[in-house]
Scaffold this active site. Structure first.
Site, PDB file in Angstrom:
ATOM      1  N   THR A  67      31.514 -27.986 -31.137  1.00 59.94           N
ATOM      2  CA  THR A  67      30.414 -27.072 -31.436  1.00 59.94           C
ATOM      3  C   THR A  67      29.732 -26.651 -30.140  1.00 59.94           C
ATOM      4  O   THR A  67      30.219 -26.953 -29.036  1.00 59.94           O
ATOM      5  CB  THR A  67      29.442 -27.709 -32.464  1.00 59.94           C
ATOM      6  N   LYS A  71      32.579 -24.376 -27.409  1.00 61.35           N
ATOM      7  CA  LYS A  71      33.631 -23.717 -28.194  1.00 61.35           C
ATOM      8  C   LYS A  71      34.538 -22.799 -27.358  1.00 61.35           C
ATOM      9  O   LYS A  71      35.685 -22.580 -27.717  1.00 61.35           O
ATOM     10  CB  LYS A  71      33.007 -22.906 -29.340  1.00 61.35           C
ATOM     11  N   ASP A 107      36.537 -22.017 -38.679  1.00 64.69           N
ATOM     12  CA  ASP A 107      35.420 -21.242 -39.245  1.00 64.69           C
ATOM     13  C   ASP A 107      35.967 -20.038 -40.016  1.00 64.69           C
ATOM     14  O   ASP A 107      35.423 -19.635 -41.043  1.00 64.69           O
ATOM     15  CB  ASP A 107      34.477 -20.738 -38.138  1.00 64.69           C
ATOM     16  N   ALA A 130      26.777 -11.145 -33.232  1.00 70.31           N
ATOM     17  CA  ALA A 130      28.048 -10.818 -32.574  1.00 70.31           C
ATOM     18  C   ALA A 130      28.549 -12.002 -31.756  1.00 70.31           C
ATOM     19  O   ALA A 130      29.273 -11.841 -30.787  1.00 70.31           O
ATOM     20  CB  ALA A 130      27.871  -9.588 -31.688  1.00 70.31           C
ATOM     21  N   ALA A 133      30.576 -17.184 -34.525  1.00 73.79           N
ATOM     22  CA  ALA A 133      30.706 -17.216 -35.981  1.00 73.79           C
ATOM     23  C   ALA A 133      30.885 -15.802 -36.530  1.00 73.79           C
ATOM     24  O   ALA A 133      31.652 -15.582 -37.478  1.00 73.79           O
ATOM     25  CB  ALA A 133      29.485 -17.881 -36.608  1.00 73.79           C
ATOM     26  N   TYR A 228      22.703 -23.398 -43.262  1.00 74.07           N
ATOM     27  CA  TYR A 228      22.706 -24.267 -44.446  1.00 74.07           C
ATOM     28  C   TYR A 228      21.474 -25.160 -44.506  1.00 74.07           C
ATOM     29  O   TYR A 228      21.259 -25.838 -45.499  1.00 74.07           O
ATOM     30  CB  TYR A 228      23.992 -25.114 -44.499  1.00 74.07           C
TER      31      TYR A 228
END
Ligand code: NAP
Length: 292
Positions: A67, A71, A107, A130, A133, A228
């Site tokens: 993460t 990445k 993802d 942008a 993800a 989330y």
């Protein structure tokens, strides 16, 4: 693939790692299938990534999630990166293929697995953000047959690069700044799906879109937030108040983890056990947020 690994340590590489729900999900998956090993948060600052990746090879750690902020940088330490992860430009899963240490991006498949039915194929859709993800989402939306993918972004250059690299001409929509209300209303008026791929809404009460923009969405539009926690973001609350269907990023988080687990173990991920662990973890996060 499970190999002769000692210790059988799976983990999450990132920094900083505050509340992370990956350990409970993966621990639950290992336990449900009776597989050996443990999954830990492995906080690694950027200046120690090289050393950490040498350790991954030395101990032949069987699987890692990746993460922020690693990445992109982690790709330099891998033998192979899947074509999908190369197109997205980000790796979130590290696994072994024989003696090769490889990177993939789950993802994309995690997002694709939880798209609301009927909202993408042949439809115009809008993605906010942008970054990494957003790139995974845009590619998935293009592959699902979206008629047009509009982008709302703070940095026009990043959005243009994303559009030029990932969207064929006929699927390339408009690029709109967050503050251009008339243009936002124009693209939202034709969008069946809005995806928030920015962190706006994670803290406090900031929604990425003003209410006047949301009002332009058709009545059958769906608003999907990749965030989330909190379970209902300000964007979702505003959309729900308008009577629109909404969802948060919990199912995407679950599915990207499940696809990673399958890469590492070759076993089918026990989704029910992972979902239960995820929701127990999310309830704890909500409780922490309520605690003054
Ligand atoms: P990222 O690569 O850092 O990209 C973030 C994007 O949001 C960038 O386009 C950034 O614009 C934009 N942004 C940030 N702050 C903004 C602001 N104040 N106003 C306007 N735009 C802003 O991060 P990411 O990895 O793509 O993650 C984005 C979000 O998705 C995060 O909330 C993350 O937790 C979530 N996510 C969820 C899942 C899941 O499984 N549910 C998976 C991945 C990510 P600039 O380029 O201008 O900075």
């Amino acid at each position: 693939m499970i190999g002769a690994t000692f210790p059988a340590l799976y983990g999450l590489l990132g920094y900083p790692l505050g509340h992370t729900l990956s350990p409970p999900m993966h621990q639950a998956a290992l336990a449900a299938l009776g597989l050996p090993g443990t999954y830990e948060a492995l906080p690694v600052p950027a200046d120690r990534l090289a050393g950490a990746m040498a350790g991954v090879r030395a101990w032949r750690l069987p699987g890692l999630s990746v993460t922020i902020p690693h990445k992109v940088a982690v790709m330099a330490y891998l033998d192979e990166v899947t074509p999908l992860a190369q197109r997205i430009g980000a790796v979130n899963t590290i696994y072994w293929d024989g003696d090769k240490l490889c990177g993939d991006n789950t993802d994309y498949a995690g997002f694709r697995a939880c798209l609301p039915p009927g909202t993408v194929a042949g439809q115009a859709v809008t993605v906010l953000g942008a970054g990494g993800a957003a790139r995974a989402a845009v590619l998935a939306l293009a592959d699902e047959g979206a008629a047009r993918v509009h982008l709302v972004a703070r940095r026009q250059a990043a959005a243009e690069a994303l559009r030029d690299q990932l969207l064929p001409g006929e699927q390339a929509g408009a690029i709109v700044p967050f503050e251009d209300l008339p243009e936002l209303q124009r693209i939202l008026a034709e969008s069946r799906l809005v995806v928030n791929a920015t962190p706006l809404g994670m803290h406090g009460k900031t929604a990425p879109l003003p209410g006047d923009a949301l009002a332009a969405l058709p009545a059958d539009a769906h608003v999907m937030d990749m965030i989330y926690a909190p379970a209902e973001t300000p964007l979702m609350a505003a959309a729900r108040a308008r009577g629109l269907a909404v969802s948060n990023g919990a199912e995407m988080l679950l599915h990207q983890a499940a696809f990673a687990f399958e890469r590492w173990t070759g076993a089918q991920a026990p989704l029910a056990a992972m979902r239960e662990a995820l929701h127990a973890g999310l309830a704890e996060v909500d409780e922490t947020r309520r605690t003054p």
